[in-house]
Design a protein around this motif. Structure first.
Motif, PDB file in Angstrom:
ATOM      1  N   ASP A 170       1.307  -0.989   0.275  1.00 35.98           N
ATOM      2  CA  ASP A 170       0.045  -0.311   0.050  1.00 35.98           C
ATOM      3  C   ASP A 170       1.025   1.308  -0.376  1.00 35.98           C
ATOM      4  OD1 ASP A 170      -1.795   2.444   0.762  1.00 35.98           O
ATOM      5  OD2 ASP A 170      -3.216   0.748   2.156  1.00 35.98           O
ATOM      6  N   PRO A 171       1.053   2.148  -1.260  1.00 35.65           N
ATOM      7  CA  PRO A 171       1.817   2.954  -1.392  1.00 35.65           C
ATOM      8  C   PRO A 171       1.906   4.451   0.190  1.00 35.65           C
ATOM      9  CG  PRO A 171       0.674   2.768  -3.310  1.00 35.65           C
ATOM     10  CD  PRO A 171       0.866   1.726  -2.106  1.00 35.65           C
ATOM     11  N   LEU A 172       0.501   4.143  -0.327  1.00 38.83           N
ATOM     12  CA  LEU A 172      -0.650   5.476   0.529  1.00 38.83           C
ATOM     13  C   LEU A 172      -0.249   4.725   2.316  1.00 38.83           C
ATOM     14  CD1 LEU A 172      -4.041   5.731  -1.183  1.00 38.83           C
ATOM     15  CD2 LEU A 172      -1.741   6.857  -1.995  1.00 38.83           C
ATOM     16  N   CYS A 173      -0.302   3.817   2.693  1.00 46.77           N
ATOM     17  CA  CYS A 173       0.637   3.648   3.938  1.00 46.77           C
ATOM     18  C   CYS A 173       2.134   3.986   3.693  1.00 46.77           C
ATOM     19  CB  CYS A 173      -0.223   2.299   4.538  1.00 46.77           C
ATOM     20  SG  CYS A 173       0.292   1.656   6.534  1.00 46.77           S
ATOM     21  N   TYR A 174       2.539   3.316   2.732  1.00 52.53           N
ATOM     22  CA  TYR A 174       3.922   3.688   3.374  1.00 52.53           C
ATOM     23  C   TYR A 174       4.198   5.159   3.270  1.00 52.53           C
ATOM     24  CZ  TYR A 174       8.655   3.175   2.216  1.00 52.53           C
ATOM     25  OH  TYR A 174      10.588   3.307   2.513  1.00 52.53           O
ATOM     26  N   GLN A 175       3.917   6.822   3.010  1.00 52.20           N
ATOM     27  CA  GLN A 175       3.326   7.335   2.957  1.00 52.20           C
ATOM     28  C   GLN A 175       3.554   7.930   4.105  1.00 52.20           C
ATOM     29  OE1 GLN A 175       5.827   8.402   0.681  1.00 52.20           O
ATOM     30  NE2 GLN A 175       5.958  10.097   1.635  1.00 52.20           N
ATOM     31  N   TYR A 176       2.654   7.422   4.340  1.00 51.68           N
ATOM     32  CA  TYR A 176       2.066   8.289   5.717  1.00 51.68           C
ATOM     33  C   TYR A 176       3.100   7.417   6.685  1.00 51.68           C
ATOM     34  CZ  TYR A 176      -0.990   7.722   9.604  1.00 51.68           C
ATOM     35  OH  TYR A 176      -0.643   8.299  10.990  1.00 51.68           O
ATOM     36  N   LYS A 186      11.793  -0.250   9.708  1.00 48.57           N
ATOM     37  CA  LYS A 186      11.624  -1.435   9.438  1.00 48.57           C
ATOM     38  C   LYS A 186      10.556  -1.990   8.267  1.00 48.57           C
ATOM     39  CE  LYS A 186      12.427  -3.583  14.494  1.00 48.57           C
ATOM     40  NZ  LYS A 186      11.476  -4.153  15.536  1.00 48.57           N
ATOM     41  N   ILE A 187      10.412  -0.703   8.488  1.00 47.45           N
ATOM     42  CA  ILE A 187       9.718  -0.673   7.153  1.00 47.45           C
ATOM     43  C   ILE A 187       9.923  -1.027   5.627  1.00 47.45           C
ATOM     44  CG2 ILE A 187       6.944   0.591   8.611  1.00 47.45           C
ATOM     45  CD1 ILE A 187       8.069   3.313   7.047  1.00 47.45           C
ATOM     46  N   CYS A 188       9.399  -1.017   4.545  1.00 41.33           N
ATOM     47  CA  CYS A 188       9.662  -1.802   3.439  1.00 41.33           C
ATOM     48  C   CYS A 188       8.430  -1.664   2.048  1.00 41.33           C
ATOM     49  CB  CYS A 188      10.580  -2.577   3.706  1.00 41.33           C
ATOM     50  SG  CYS A 188      11.783  -2.923   1.466  1.00 41.33           S
ATOM     51  N   TYR A 189       8.653  -0.506   1.255  1.00 42.24           N
ATOM     52  CA  TYR A 189       7.265  -0.654   0.037  1.00 42.24           C
ATOM     53  C   TYR A 189       8.227  -1.999  -0.356  1.00 42.24           C
ATOM     54  CZ  TYR A 189       4.679   0.796  -3.593  1.00 42.24           C
ATOM     55  OH  TYR A 189       3.589   0.530  -5.022  1.00 42.24           O
ATOM     56  N   VAL A 190       7.129  -2.725  -1.094  1.00 39.25           N
ATOM     57  CA  VAL A 190       7.153  -3.507  -2.643  1.00 39.25           C
ATOM     58  C   VAL A 190       5.933  -3.066  -3.525  1.00 39.25           C
ATOM     59  CG1 VAL A 190       5.781  -5.271  -1.313  1.00 39.25           C
ATOM     60  CG2 VAL A 190       7.682  -5.478  -3.353  1.00 39.25           C
ATOM     61  N   GLU A 191       6.325  -2.769  -4.233  1.00 40.38           N
ATOM     62  CA  GLU A 191       5.290  -2.882  -5.590  1.00 40.38           C
ATOM     63  C   GLU A 191       4.318  -4.042  -5.926  1.00 40.38           C
ATOM     64  OE1 GLU A 191       8.589  -1.667  -6.099  1.00 40.38           O
ATOM     65  OE2 GLU A 191       8.095  -0.067  -6.527  1.00 40.38           O
ATOM     66  N   ASP A 192       3.366  -4.278  -5.724  1.00 38.23           N
ATOM     67  CA  ASP A 192       2.151  -4.748  -5.434  1.00 38.23           C
ATOM     68  C   ASP A 192       2.130  -5.360  -7.215  1.00 38.23           C
ATOM     69  OD1 ASP A 192      -0.446  -6.781  -5.414  1.00 38.23           O
ATOM     70  OD2 ASP A 192      -1.163  -5.175  -4.819  1.00 38.23           O
ATOM     71  N   LEU A 193       1.593  -6.407  -7.132  1.00 41.03           N
ATOM     72  CA  LEU A 193       1.431  -7.385  -8.626  1.00 41.03           C
ATOM     73  C   LEU A 193       0.382  -8.305  -8.911  1.00 41.03           C
ATOM     74  CD1 LEU A 193       3.669 -10.292  -8.358  1.00 41.03           C
ATOM     75  CD2 LEU A 193       2.556  -9.674  -6.152  1.00 41.03           C
ATOM     76  N   GLY A 194       0.223  -8.668  -9.953  1.00 40.86           N
ATOM     77  CA  GLY A 194      -1.178  -9.477 -10.553  1.00 40.86           C
ATOM     78  C   GLY A 194      -1.198 -11.186 -11.032  1.00 40.86           C
TER      79      GLY A 194
END
Length: 396
Positions: A170-176, A186-194
């Motif tokens: 969730d990019p919005l949560c990560y930015q928050y 400890k947080i790390c953003y990873v792009e979602d996939l389908g």
């Protein structure tokens, strides 16, 4: 060096996409991989993939409640937590575990925040798919107080000493979280996939796919795909169907396992409406990779509408982009944000019938241009597994 992967839910993109991507990359790095899951996986077409690349240990499956009130959901989470804790105690007696990766911590995020890690002193990482604590709610509303509780629980979770990484799609949560005064290292953003299909795809022709599904070549197919729940706003889609231009050609294809409430809802809708019975095509079962490809190739538009209480991401959105099918999304939450950022369809207030009808008509008339290349370059099977696996390798 060995890593334990935890995922008890054997249906849906949590395992077919997220976990399969991670396992695919880790196995190429010669890591010893143990998978804790439920025996239901034996019925799936991807069972052989995991059997080949991991040592599988089975535990009982904790059934998700049909009646999703707060008490039942909380009970489910604590049962899930206790099951994992007991399973881990048995595993650690016979195996040296260097790290644990939880593929869906959402299933027990509250008990782990309250009771601590079920993995004793062993370091662990987790994927957090649908956090709710960062949403903006009206002051003095019930949801506002829930938000404060959720955020307090999140801070307890992130402060568990044995937690190494917490991954977000969730990019919005990560930015928050990045904008908070407290630094969450400890947080790390990873792009979602389908997609979970790692084999090289044979691109089937649309005409052939429609023949398999017994769909007329001239029909315009709106696809509703995945785990079929009421929060996918089927009622809003059904309500506008009669008002779309050339609506005689419009059909809705609902493909994927329906939960019990949704199954009853669809059955009653079709029973009361001869019009809908002629418009709706249903495939109510788990969809394996090959059939998934056929379904998307046969479709013209993907519906990723969600109710106002859903803020998370959508694997179906990225799966549609991979198959180069335009998407209609809700205009709120992460899915609305994706719809506005990537030019692959339209984000719409689904409660606004006039705008929704106008949007579907524009897509039907092919008046909109789409750019699938940008989203597919960032959000794909290889990148997801690589990013998580590299981070996990630092902990081993």
């Amino acid at each position: 060096m060995s890593i334990l992967l935890v995922e008890l839910e054997t249906s849906g993109h949590h395992i077919t996409s997220y976990l399969r991507s991670v396992v695919n990359y880790l196995s190429n790095k010669n890591k010893k991989i143990i998978l804790l899951t439920s025996a239901d996986i034996k019925k799936k077409d991807y069972y052989n993939f995991f059997k080949k690349k991991t040592k599988i240990i089975f535990t009982k499956k904790i059934e998700y409640p049909i009646n999703k009130n707060y008490f039942n959901l909380l009970k489910f989470q604590f049962n899930y937590y206790e099951n994992i804790k007991k399973s881990f105690e048995k595993i650690i007696k016979k195996n040296d575990i260097d790290h644990v990766y939880v593929n869906t911590i959402d299933f027990f995020d509250k008990p782990i925040s309250i009771l601590g890690s079920p993995f004793k002193e062993v370091k662990f990482s987790a994927l957090y798919l649908n956090p709710k604590f960062y949403k903006n709610f009206t002051y003095l509303s019930q949801n506002f107080f829930k938000k404060n509780i959720y955020e307090a629980l999140f801070r307890r979770l992130i402060n568990i000493k044995s937690l190494d990484n917490l991954f977000f799609v969730d990019p919005l949560c990560y930015q928050y979280l990045k904008n908070q005064e407290t630094k969450f290292n400890k947080i790390c953003y990873v792009e979602d996939l389908g997609t979970g299909n790692i084999e090289k795809k044979i691109i089937l022709k649309k005409k052939y796919c429609r023949k398999i599904l017994n769909i007329n070549e001239k029909d315009f197919i709106i696809l509703v795909y995945g785990k079929i729940r009421l929060n996918k706003c089927l009622s809003e889609l059904f309500a506008v169907l009669k008002y779309i231009n050339n609506q005689n050609k419009i059909k809705i294809l609902i493909a994927g396992e329906q939960d019990e409430m949704t199954k009853i809802y669809i059955k009653n809708k079709l029973k009361r409406s001869k019009y809908l019975r002629n418009k709706v095509i249903i495939i109510n079962r788990y969809i394996p990779d090959k059939m998934e490809h056929i379904i998307f190739r046969a479709s013209d538009l993907t519906w990723t509408g969600y109710s106002k209480d859903f803020y998370g991401s959508s694997g179906v959105f990225f799966l549609s982009c991979l198959n180069r099918i335009p998407v209609i999304t809700s205009d709120h939450g992460v899915i609305g944000w994706y719809g506005k950022i990537f030019k692959v369809g339209k984000s719409v207030d689904l409660e606004n019938k006039t705008k929704l009808i106008k949007t579907i008509n524009a897509i039907f008339k092919k008046k909109i241009k789409y750019n699938f290349n940008e989203v597919n370059k960032k959000h794909n099977f290889i990148n997801f597994g690589k990013k998580i696996s590299r981070q996990l390798s630092k902990s081993l």
